[in-house]
Motif scaffolding. Sequence first.
Motif, PDB file in Angstrom:
ATOM      1  N   ASP A  35       4.035 112.890  13.057  1.00  0.00           N
ATOM      2  CA  ASP A  35       5.350 113.487  13.310  1.00  0.00           C
ATOM      3  C   ASP A  35       5.636 114.660  12.376  1.00  0.00           C
ATOM      4  O   ASP A  35       6.383 115.574  12.725  1.00  0.00           O
ATOM      5  N   LEU A  36       5.084 114.627  11.165  1.00  0.00           N
ATOM      6  CA  LEU A  36       5.345 115.704  10.197  1.00  0.00           C
ATOM      7  C   LEU A  36       4.416 116.895  10.390  1.00  0.00           C
ATOM      8  O   LEU A  36       4.771 118.025  10.052  1.00  0.00           O
ATOM      9  N   SER A  37       3.232 116.644  10.943  1.00  0.00           N
ATOM     10  CA  SER A  37       2.209 117.677  11.033  1.00  0.00           C
ATOM     11  C   SER A  37       2.706 118.989  11.664  1.00  0.00           C
ATOM     12  O   SER A  37       2.440 120.072  11.122  1.00  0.00           O
TER      13      SER A  37
ATOM     14  N   GLU B  74       5.115 112.141  -6.553  1.00  0.00           N
ATOM     15  CA  GLU B  74       5.469 111.150  -5.518  1.00  0.00           C
ATOM     16  C   GLU B  74       4.973 111.601  -4.147  1.00  0.00           C
ATOM     17  O   GLU B  74       4.469 110.802  -3.360  1.00  0.00           O
ATOM     18  N   GLU B  75       5.134 112.895  -3.858  1.00  0.00           N
ATOM     19  CA  GLU B  75       4.748 113.400  -2.540  1.00  0.00           C
ATOM     20  C   GLU B  75       3.231 113.370  -2.341  1.00  0.00           C
ATOM     21  O   GLU B  75       2.757 113.099  -1.243  1.00  0.00           O
ATOM     22  N   ARG B  76       2.486 113.636  -3.422  1.00  0.00           N
ATOM     23  CA  ARG B  76       1.022 113.546  -3.296  1.00  0.00           C
ATOM     24  C   ARG B  76       0.619 112.130  -2.913  1.00  0.00           C
ATOM     25  O   ARG B  76      -0.234 111.920  -2.048  1.00  0.00           O
ATOM     26  N   GLU B  77       1.247 111.167  -3.533  1.00  0.00           N
ATOM     27  CA  GLU B  77       1.016 109.756  -3.233  1.00  0.00           C
ATOM     28  C   GLU B  77       1.409 109.447  -1.775  1.00  0.00           C
ATOM     29  O   GLU B  77       0.698 108.731  -1.058  1.00  0.00           O
ATOM     30  N   PHE B  78       2.538 110.035  -1.347  1.00  0.00           N
ATOM     31  CA  PHE B  78       3.022 109.822   0.030  1.00  0.00           C
ATOM     32  C   PHE B  78       2.002 110.346   1.048  1.00  0.00           C
ATOM     33  O   PHE B  78       1.585 109.632   1.956  1.00  0.00           O
ATOM     34  N   TYR B  79       1.606 111.626   0.883  1.00  0.00           N
ATOM     35  CA  TYR B  79       0.706 112.221   1.877  1.00  0.00           C
ATOM     36  C   TYR B  79      -0.683 111.607   1.826  1.00  0.00           C
ATOM     37  O   TYR B  79      -1.355 111.482   2.845  1.00  0.00           O
ATOM     38  N   ALA B  80      -1.130 111.203   0.613  1.00  0.00           N
ATOM     39  CA  ALA B  80      -2.492 110.693   0.477  1.00  0.00           C
ATOM     40  C   ALA B  80      -2.582 109.207   0.827  1.00  0.00           C
ATOM     41  O   ALA B  80      -3.623 108.746   1.298  1.00  0.00           O
TER      42      ALA B  80
ATOM     43  N   ASP C 235       3.269 120.144  -1.818  1.00  0.00           N
ATOM     44  CA  ASP C 235       3.653 121.281  -2.680  1.00  0.00           C
ATOM     45  C   ASP C 235       5.138 121.575  -2.503  1.00  0.00           C
ATOM     46  O   ASP C 235       5.581 121.847  -1.393  1.00  0.00           O
ATOM     47  N   LYS C 236       5.896 121.572  -3.596  1.00  0.00           N
ATOM     48  CA  LYS C 236       7.339 121.808  -3.488  1.00  0.00           C
ATOM     49  C   LYS C 236       7.772 122.929  -4.435  1.00  0.00           C
ATOM     50  O   LYS C 236       8.627 122.731  -5.306  1.00  0.00           O
ATOM     51  N   PRO C 237       7.196 124.142  -4.269  1.00  0.00           N
ATOM     52  CA  PRO C 237       7.556 125.248  -5.174  1.00  0.00           C
ATOM     53  C   PRO C 237       9.042 125.569  -5.148  1.00  0.00           C
ATOM     54  O   PRO C 237       9.607 126.014  -6.152  1.00  0.00           O
TER      55      PRO C 237
ATOM     56  N   THR D  52      17.183 119.257   3.203  1.00  0.00           N
ATOM     57  CA  THR D  52      17.452 117.862   2.816  1.00  0.00           C
ATOM     58  C   THR D  52      16.138 117.257   2.350  1.00  0.00           C
ATOM     59  O   THR D  52      15.389 116.688   3.137  1.00  0.00           O
ATOM     60  N   HIS D  53      15.879 117.402   1.059  1.00  0.00           N
ATOM     61  CA  HIS D  53      14.612 116.921   0.513  1.00  0.00           C
ATOM     62  C   HIS D  53      14.777 115.470   0.068  1.00  0.00           C
ATOM     63  O   HIS D  53      15.746 115.123  -0.601  1.00  0.00           O
ATOM     64  N   THR D  54      13.812 114.658   0.483  1.00  0.00           N
ATOM     65  CA  THR D  54      13.877 113.222   0.209  1.00  0.00           C
ATOM     66  C   THR D  54      12.615 112.741  -0.498  1.00  0.00           C
ATOM     67  O   THR D  54      11.824 112.010   0.096  1.00  0.00           O
ATOM     68  N   PRO D  55      12.406 113.183  -1.755  1.00  0.00           N
ATOM     69  CA  PRO D  55      11.235 112.643  -2.443  1.00  0.00           C
ATOM     70  C   PRO D  55      11.376 111.128  -2.466  1.00  0.00           C
ATOM     71  O   PRO D  55      12.481 110.613  -2.649  1.00  0.00           O
TER      72      PRO D  55
END
Length: 229
Positions: free
Chosen positions: A116-118, A100-106, A125-127, A177-180
């Motif tokens: 704002d996130l930069s 999901e996060e790859r889709e979000f960032y890409a 990556d969520k190890p 507070t992770h929000t995938p």
Amino acid sequence: MSESESSRFADLPPLLPHVPLQPYDPGLSPEEASRRYYEVMRQRRSVRMFSDRPVSRETIEQICLAGGTAPSGAHKQPWRFVCVSNPELKRRIREAAEAEEREFYARRASRRWLEDLSPLGTDSDKPFLEIAPWLIIVFQMVKTDDGGMVYYREESVGIATGMLIAAIHQAGLVTLTHTPSPMKFLSSVLNRPDHERPFLLLPVGYPADDCVVPDMERKPLDEIVVWEE
Ligand code: IYR
């Protein structure tokens, strides 16, 4: 109660027995007690670099009990804390969250959002989802387990989550507070029923020895408070 209020329904449940409040006494003045609490809470940071050092189930139980002391609409307690230490489940959660996060960032995130996130250096990556000994996935209940109504669900679960985060910090542990987004995958991976919706994912553990956090300031009091005395 007015005549119209008391007589609208004839068959409402009776008033609960009421008992005297046992007031909590911090043994300090309110000024000193609130200062000490702030001194503890100001040390809380969201952490993305976790150690794999184990945390006992007993600790997680106490933290969830503290979260569960939150107030809720009509005392419906519309939260469920799913506590995961199973490595295979953590692996599947990491895999789905990273997809999901790859889709979000890409693709999904706007340029503004990425701007704002930069400075925070987050990426897909969520190890930590596998390294942290525990993941607490907070679910909000849209109905009670027996099909009853819940009220002020988002407010209630938001408050409970805040209290959970404070309890994690009080225990000397860290979280994020992770929000995938979207997080529907958590319902299927964790086999949760339809009346439970994923709300927030909290990895819980000790920080990594080389853990760093962004150097940022919190807003001063006069930016977060308006006085009308
Ligand atoms: N959910 C994404 C993006 C993200 C969003 C916010 I708002 C943050 O404070 C941090 C990250 C992710 O977890 O990477």
